[in-house]
Design a protein around this motif. Structure first.
Motif, PDB file in Angstrom:
ATOM      1  N   VAL A 267       0.870  -1.186   0.000  1.00 35.79           N
ATOM      2  CA  VAL A 267       0.000   0.000   0.000  1.00 35.79           C
ATOM      3  C   VAL A 267       0.901   1.228   0.000  1.00 35.79           C
ATOM      4  O   VAL A 267       1.785   1.366   0.854  1.00 35.79           O
ATOM      5  CB  VAL A 267      -0.911   0.016   1.244  1.00 35.79           C
ATOM      6  N   ARG A 268       0.704   2.092  -0.959  1.00 36.37           N
ATOM      7  CA  ARG A 268       1.539   3.307  -1.003  1.00 36.37           C
ATOM      8  C   ARG A 268       0.662   4.526  -1.261  1.00 36.37           C
ATOM      9  O   ARG A 268      -0.394   4.426  -1.896  1.00 36.37           O
ATOM     10  CB  ARG A 268       2.624   3.180  -2.067  1.00 36.37           C
ATOM     11  N   TYR A 306      -6.248   2.044 -10.665  1.00 31.93           N
ATOM     12  CA  TYR A 306      -7.225   1.179  -9.981  1.00 31.93           C
ATOM     13  C   TYR A 306      -6.771   0.871  -8.549  1.00 31.93           C
ATOM     14  O   TYR A 306      -5.607   1.073  -8.201  1.00 31.93           O
ATOM     15  CB  TYR A 306      -7.428  -0.108 -10.783  1.00 31.93           C
ATOM     16  N   ALA A 307      -7.699   0.361  -7.767  1.00 33.69           N
ATOM     17  CA  ALA A 307      -7.449   0.005  -6.362  1.00 33.69           C
ATOM     18  C   ALA A 307      -6.881   1.186  -5.591  1.00 33.69           C
ATOM     19  O   ALA A 307      -5.902   1.062  -4.863  1.00 33.69           O
ATOM     20  CB  ALA A 307      -6.544  -1.214  -6.258  1.00 33.69           C
ATOM     21  N   THR A 308      -7.496   2.328  -5.777  1.00 33.69           N
ATOM     22  CA  THR A 308      -7.090   3.517  -5.028  1.00 33.69           C
ATOM     23  C   THR A 308      -8.245   3.966  -4.149  1.00 33.69           C
ATOM     24  O   THR A 308      -9.387   4.055  -4.611  1.00 33.69           O
ATOM     25  CB  THR A 308      -6.710   4.656  -5.998  1.00 33.69           C
ATOM     26  N   ILE A 309      -7.929   4.227  -2.897  1.00 39.71           N
ATOM     27  CA  ILE A 309      -8.959   4.736  -1.992  1.00 39.71           C
ATOM     28  C   ILE A 309      -8.547   6.131  -1.507  1.00 39.71           C
ATOM     29  O   ILE A 309      -7.388   6.523  -1.671  1.00 39.71           O
ATOM     30  CB  ILE A 309      -9.188   3.802  -0.781  1.00 39.71           C
ATOM     31  N   ALA A 310      -9.486   6.850  -0.949  1.00 35.94           N
ATOM     32  CA  ALA A 310      -9.182   8.189  -0.426  1.00 35.94           C
ATOM     33  C   ALA A 310      -9.454   8.221   1.075  1.00 35.94           C
ATOM     34  O   ALA A 310     -10.465   7.681   1.538  1.00 35.94           O
ATOM     35  CB  ALA A 310     -10.047   9.233  -1.125  1.00 35.94           C
ATOM     36  N   VAL A 311      -8.540   8.824   1.802  1.00 37.23           N
ATOM     37  CA  VAL A 311      -8.722   9.015   3.249  1.00 37.23           C
ATOM     38  C   VAL A 311      -8.660  10.520   3.507  1.00 37.23           C
ATOM     39  O   VAL A 311      -7.658  11.168   3.200  1.00 37.23           O
ATOM     40  CB  VAL A 311      -7.618   8.287   4.052  1.00 37.23           C
ATOM     41  N   GLN A 312      -9.736  11.066   4.038  1.00 36.66           N
ATOM     42  CA  GLN A 312      -9.802  12.510   4.258  1.00 36.66           C
ATOM     43  C   GLN A 312      -9.839  12.832   5.743  1.00 36.66           C
ATOM     44  O   GLN A 312     -10.536  12.166   6.516  1.00 36.66           O
ATOM     45  CB  GLN A 312     -11.072  13.085   3.603  1.00 36.66           C
ATOM     46  N   ARG A 313      -9.092  13.865   6.077  1.00 36.24           N
ATOM     47  CA  ARG A 313      -9.079  14.298   7.483  1.00 36.24           C
ATOM     48  C   ARG A 313      -9.837  15.623   7.599  1.00 36.24           C
ATOM     49  O   ARG A 313      -9.536  16.577   6.875  1.00 36.24           O
ATOM     50  CB  ARG A 313      -7.649  14.476   7.967  1.00 36.24           C
ATOM     51  N   ASP A 358      -7.749  -9.219   0.948  1.00 37.16           N
ATOM     52  CA  ASP A 358      -6.742  -8.213   0.582  1.00 37.16           C
ATOM     53  C   ASP A 358      -7.301  -6.792   0.604  1.00 37.16           C
ATOM     54  O   ASP A 358      -6.626  -5.850   1.027  1.00 37.16           O
ATOM     55  CB  ASP A 358      -6.194  -8.509  -0.822  1.00 37.16           C
ATOM     56  N   SER A 359      -8.524  -6.645   0.114  1.00 37.30           N
ATOM     57  CA  SER A 359      -9.112  -5.298   0.052  1.00 37.30           C
ATOM     58  C   SER A 359      -9.288  -4.719   1.455  1.00 37.30           C
ATOM     59  O   SER A 359      -9.033  -3.527   1.682  1.00 37.30           O
ATOM     60  CB  SER A 359     -10.453  -5.345  -0.676  1.00 37.30           C
ATOM     61  N   SER A 360      -9.699  -5.570   2.378  1.00 36.31           N
ATOM     62  CA  SER A 360      -9.856  -5.111   3.752  1.00 36.31           C
ATOM     63  C   SER A 360      -8.494  -4.751   4.345  1.00 36.31           C
ATOM     64  O   SER A 360      -8.346  -3.703   4.989  1.00 36.31           O
ATOM     65  CB  SER A 360     -10.524  -6.214   4.580  1.00 36.31           C
ATOM     66  N   ARG A 361      -7.518  -5.625   4.106  1.00 35.43           N
ATOM     67  CA  ARG A 361      -6.162  -5.349   4.623  1.00 35.43           C
ATOM     68  C   ARG A 361      -5.647  -4.026   4.066  1.00 35.43           C
ATOM     69  O   ARG A 361      -5.011  -3.234   4.774  1.00 35.43           O
ATOM     70  CB  ARG A 361      -5.215  -6.486   4.222  1.00 35.43           C
ATOM     71  N   MET A 362      -5.933  -3.806   2.795  1.00 30.55           N
ATOM     72  CA  MET A 362      -5.444  -2.573   2.177  1.00 30.55           C
ATOM     73  C   MET A 362      -6.049  -1.326   2.838  1.00 30.55           C
ATOM     74  O   MET A 362      -5.348  -0.359   3.151  1.00 30.55           O
ATOM     75  CB  MET A 362      -5.773  -2.558   0.676  1.00 30.55           C
ATOM     76  N   TYR A 532      -4.487   6.365  -1.456  1.00 29.32           N
ATOM     77  CA  TYR A 532      -3.625   5.179  -1.270  1.00 29.32           C
ATOM     78  C   TYR A 532      -3.970   4.154  -2.333  1.00 29.32           C
ATOM     79  O   TYR A 532      -5.146   3.902  -2.611  1.00 29.32           O
ATOM     80  CB  TYR A 532      -3.819   4.584   0.118  1.00 29.32           C
ATOM     81  N   GLU A 533      -2.905   3.553  -2.837  1.00 33.46           N
ATOM     82  CA  GLU A 533      -3.073   2.547  -3.904  1.00 33.46           C
ATOM     83  C   GLU A 533      -2.546   1.216  -3.376  1.00 33.46           C
ATOM     84  O   GLU A 533      -1.503   1.186  -2.697  1.00 33.46           O
ATOM     85  CB  GLU A 533      -2.260   3.002  -5.120  1.00 33.46           C
ATOM     86  N   GLY A 534      -3.239   0.150  -3.706  1.00 38.22           N
ATOM     87  CA  GLY A 534      -2.799  -1.172  -3.259  1.00 38.22           C
ATOM     88  C   GLY A 534      -2.444  -2.078  -4.425  1.00 38.22           C
ATOM     89  O   GLY A 534      -3.088  -2.009  -5.483  1.00 38.22           O
ATOM     90  N   ARG A 535      -1.410  -2.909  -4.223  1.00 35.66           N
ATOM     91  CA  ARG A 535      -1.017  -3.872  -5.263  1.00 35.66           C
ATOM     92  C   ARG A 535      -0.662  -5.203  -4.605  1.00 35.66           C
ATOM     93  O   ARG A 535      -0.095  -5.233  -3.513  1.00 35.66           O
ATOM     94  CB  ARG A 535       0.195  -3.364  -6.053  1.00 35.66           C
TER      95      ARG A 535
END
Lengths: 538, 110
Positions: A267-268, A306-313, A358-362, A532-535
């Motif tokens: 995850v980066r 793909y496989a990118t999520i957003a975390v907002q503060r 994996d998706s949950s772990r990411m 964040y992107e996961g691979r």
């Protein structure tokens, strides 16, 4: 032709029972009043038909039949009274039948014949007009009753119970006769595909999903109970047969997935050149952000993959942080943690299996990297697999994070054990197979609000002299923006967005309370949006 | 000229426009009377139905409900309320049109 959705609301904080009873009484009265008017309209229409029949029922009468001009005159009948004031009896008789005055005495040379008539043409027209008025008003009242019923979920509990019974029956029948029920489902699927082929020129999975919609949960639950080995009796009192079977299946599918994809998750943090997920103050805005992140990131040249999520503060007034995590659905790429197999693991009834998806772990890893602390309130919003991940984290990571609100769109999460402290807003389409994959309805509790919507073609927009005529009841359904001409899978987020729009427009106290809670969680100034992107790799 | 019956199912003439002393009564007289009675009854029924619905609408209008749909709902209830009043008049007019035929006609003769 466009598409529109009509939403129904289940669960959440409804009005007090006494208030509900008042609403029910009003809705019933309105519906009855509408029914009375419609029935009265039928009576007027019947009267019009009776008048027309009456008029033809005395064919030999020169006055009532309106065909008297020649016969009356030729028989030398003098018409008395005001009608008879003119010797041109034919004209007068004609005026009688079509017109204004209705009784005459026709006196023949050998005696007097007494006639009666009515201004039939005019009366028939008036009766028909009265009928139309009654119909229009009656239908209006019935529509308003329906609006009231939907806004206050007046019969949602009864519907929920009926559907539960239907699903359990479907499950039992499927378990008892899996071959026949599968054949039946196959027949429906082929029928749907064939019908869409005829109508739209190609077979469409959306049509198959639409035609099988009522049976999906019961059938899947039955297949689930076959795989999990649930007994008939136990199956009647449980709803998680699909999850049990997912647990069994994922024991084999997860290792296979590891062989195919590897089990090392990276995850980066990545950056977007476009403001893909902007500030939000509501569920509707967050849904739009979710759609943009899932569907528009390539089109807008954001640089996100793909496989990118957003975390907002969000920074609240009191200086504390609140977080919003936006999680798109399955993308199916070969090295994506949001692949197809991960859905099975996430659906397991075993929390440890779910956590290993994996998706949950990411998502959990991204939340850790973003610096979310265990006491800071978090809202999660996800589409499809993203929604299952959100529900799974709320259920299985309740001790690690303060998950305050979860929004799922098109996610089968009915059996995820989400604690009561977490508020859940679920949006599902009736004909959406994905949301039915849990084989059950969502719990109907105060902390869990479900918006379920039906999809149907919408009437074309009426334009007169270049002006768009507003729909007579704009809240009966919400238009799906940019929907395709033909039928498409309602799993696309725009359908869930329209469903939520329709539910919000209704002014439902339950929706408003959940909406306020969601807005309260992220009530602050957006400070940062982290992507964040996961691979997956070996 | 007097009205003798509004029942519409009588074989007697509805109004005594001319005494059928040495003549005959055409069936159209009964048919017209039946039609007239039907319309009169319907119009009276309209008034009664609309009256009861007005009470329902008053209650329905006053419920505690807010939002876009609620505003639309109240607008529609008000529209229907006005519409019913107008339709009351229309139903009355319809009955009056049917009643015109009861106006006494001057007696004439051959």
């Amino acid at each position: 032709m466009g598409w529109q959705v009509t939403s129904y609301i289940y669960g959440g904080h409804q009005s007090a029972p006494a208030t509900q009873e008042d609403y029910r009484r009003v809705a019933t009265s309105l519906d009855d009043a509408g029914g009375k008017l419609v029935a009265h309209g039928i009576a007027w229409r019947q009267a019009a038909m009776d008048l027309a029949r009456d008029r033809a029922s005395v064919p030999l009468c020169p006055v009532i039949s309106g065909e008297s001009a020649v016969p009356v005159a030729s028989r030398s009948v003098a018409v008395t009274g005001c009608v008879a004031s003119s010797p041109t009896t034919g004209a007068m008789a004609s005026s009688l039948s079509s017109g204004s005055i209705g009784t005459a005495s026709a006196m023949g040379t050998a005696g007097t014949t007494t006639h009666g008539t009515l201004p039939y043409e005019r009366l028939i027209a008036l009766c028909n007009e009265n009928a139309r008025n009654c119909d229009a008003d009656g239908m209006q009242l019935r529509k308003m009753a329906d609006l009231l019923v939907r806004a206050h979920s007046l019969y949602s509990e009864a519907e929920w119970k009926a559907r539960r019974a239907f699903n359990e029956t479907g499950q039992t029948v499927t378990k008892a006769f899996p071959g026949w029920t599968s054949l039946g489902m196959l027949g429906l699927i082929l029928g749907g595909l064939g019908a869409s082929w005829i109508n739209e020129g190609k077979p469409k999975p959306s049509a198959a999903s639409w035609v099988t919609a009522p049976f999906q949960e019961g059938y899947l639950s039955g297949i689930g109970s076959l795989i999990s080995g649930t007994s008939f009796a136990k199956g009647l009192f449980s709803t998680d047969e699909v999850n049990q079977s997912a647990g069994k299946i994922s024991k084999y599918s997860a290792p296979l997935k590891n062989v195919a994809q590897g089990n090392t998750l990276t995850v980066r943090r990545v950056r977007s050149t476009v403001d893909m997920v902007g500030p939000s103050t509501s569920v509707a805005e967050s849904l739009e952000n979710l759609r943009r992140l899932g569907e528009d990131k390539y089109k807008l040249g954001s640089g996100l993959q793909y496989a990118t999520i957003a975390v907002q503060r969000y920074k609240r007034e009191d200086g504390t942080n609140a977080w919003l995590v936006t999680i798109p659905g399955t993308d199916g790429h070969a090295d994506s943690p949001f692949g197809w197999e991960q859905n099975i693991e996430l659906m397991s009834d075993d929390p440890e299996q779910r956590k290993q998806a994996d998706s949950s772990r990411m998502v959990v890893e991204a939340m850790r990297k973003a610096g979310i602390r265990s006491d800071e309130p978090v809202a999660l919003i996800g589409h499809s697999q993203g929604g299952i991940v959100a529900a799974q984290i709320a259920a299985d990571r309740a001790d690690e994070y303060n998950i305050s609100h979860v929004v799922t769109a098109g996610s089968p999460v009915a059996n995820h054990p989400i604690p009561e402290k977490t508020w859940v807003t679920s949006i599902e389409m009736n004909d959406e197979l994905v949301a039915a994959l849990d084989g059950a309805q969502n719990p109907q509790t105060e902390n869990w609000l479900t918006v379920r919507a039906t999809v149907e073609p919408s009437a074309p927009q009426v334009v007169e002299d270049g002006v768009i005529i507003p729909r007579s009841n704009p809240y009966a359904a919400a238009q799906v923006p940019t929907a395709s001409e033909g039928q498409e899978l309602s799993h696309w987020l725009k359908y869930h967005q329209a469903a939520y729009q329709n539910a919000s427009d209704l002014g439902s106290p339950a929706v408003e309370k959940h909406e306020r809670h969601f807005a309260g969680v992220i009530d602050g100034k957006l400070r940062e949006t982290l992507y964040y992107e996961g691979r997956m790799s070996y | 000229m007097t009205i003798t019956s509004l029942s519409g199912n009588s074989t007697q003439p509805l109004f005594n426009t001319t005494a059928p002393t040495f003549g005959t009564t055409c069936p159209c007289l009964t048919v017209a009377a039946n039609g007239r009675q039907r319309i009169t009854a319907l119009a009276a029924n309209s008034a009664s139905i609309h009256g009861s619905i007005h009470e329902t609408l008053a209650t329905a209008h006053g419920i505690d409900w807010n939002g876009k749909a609620a505003n639309h709902y109240r607008d529609r209830i008000a529209t229907v309320r006005n519409s019913l009043s107008a339709h009351d008049d229309e139903a009355r007019s319809t009955a009056q049109v049917a009643q015109v035929s009861q106006v006494a006609l001057p007696q004439g003769g051959a």
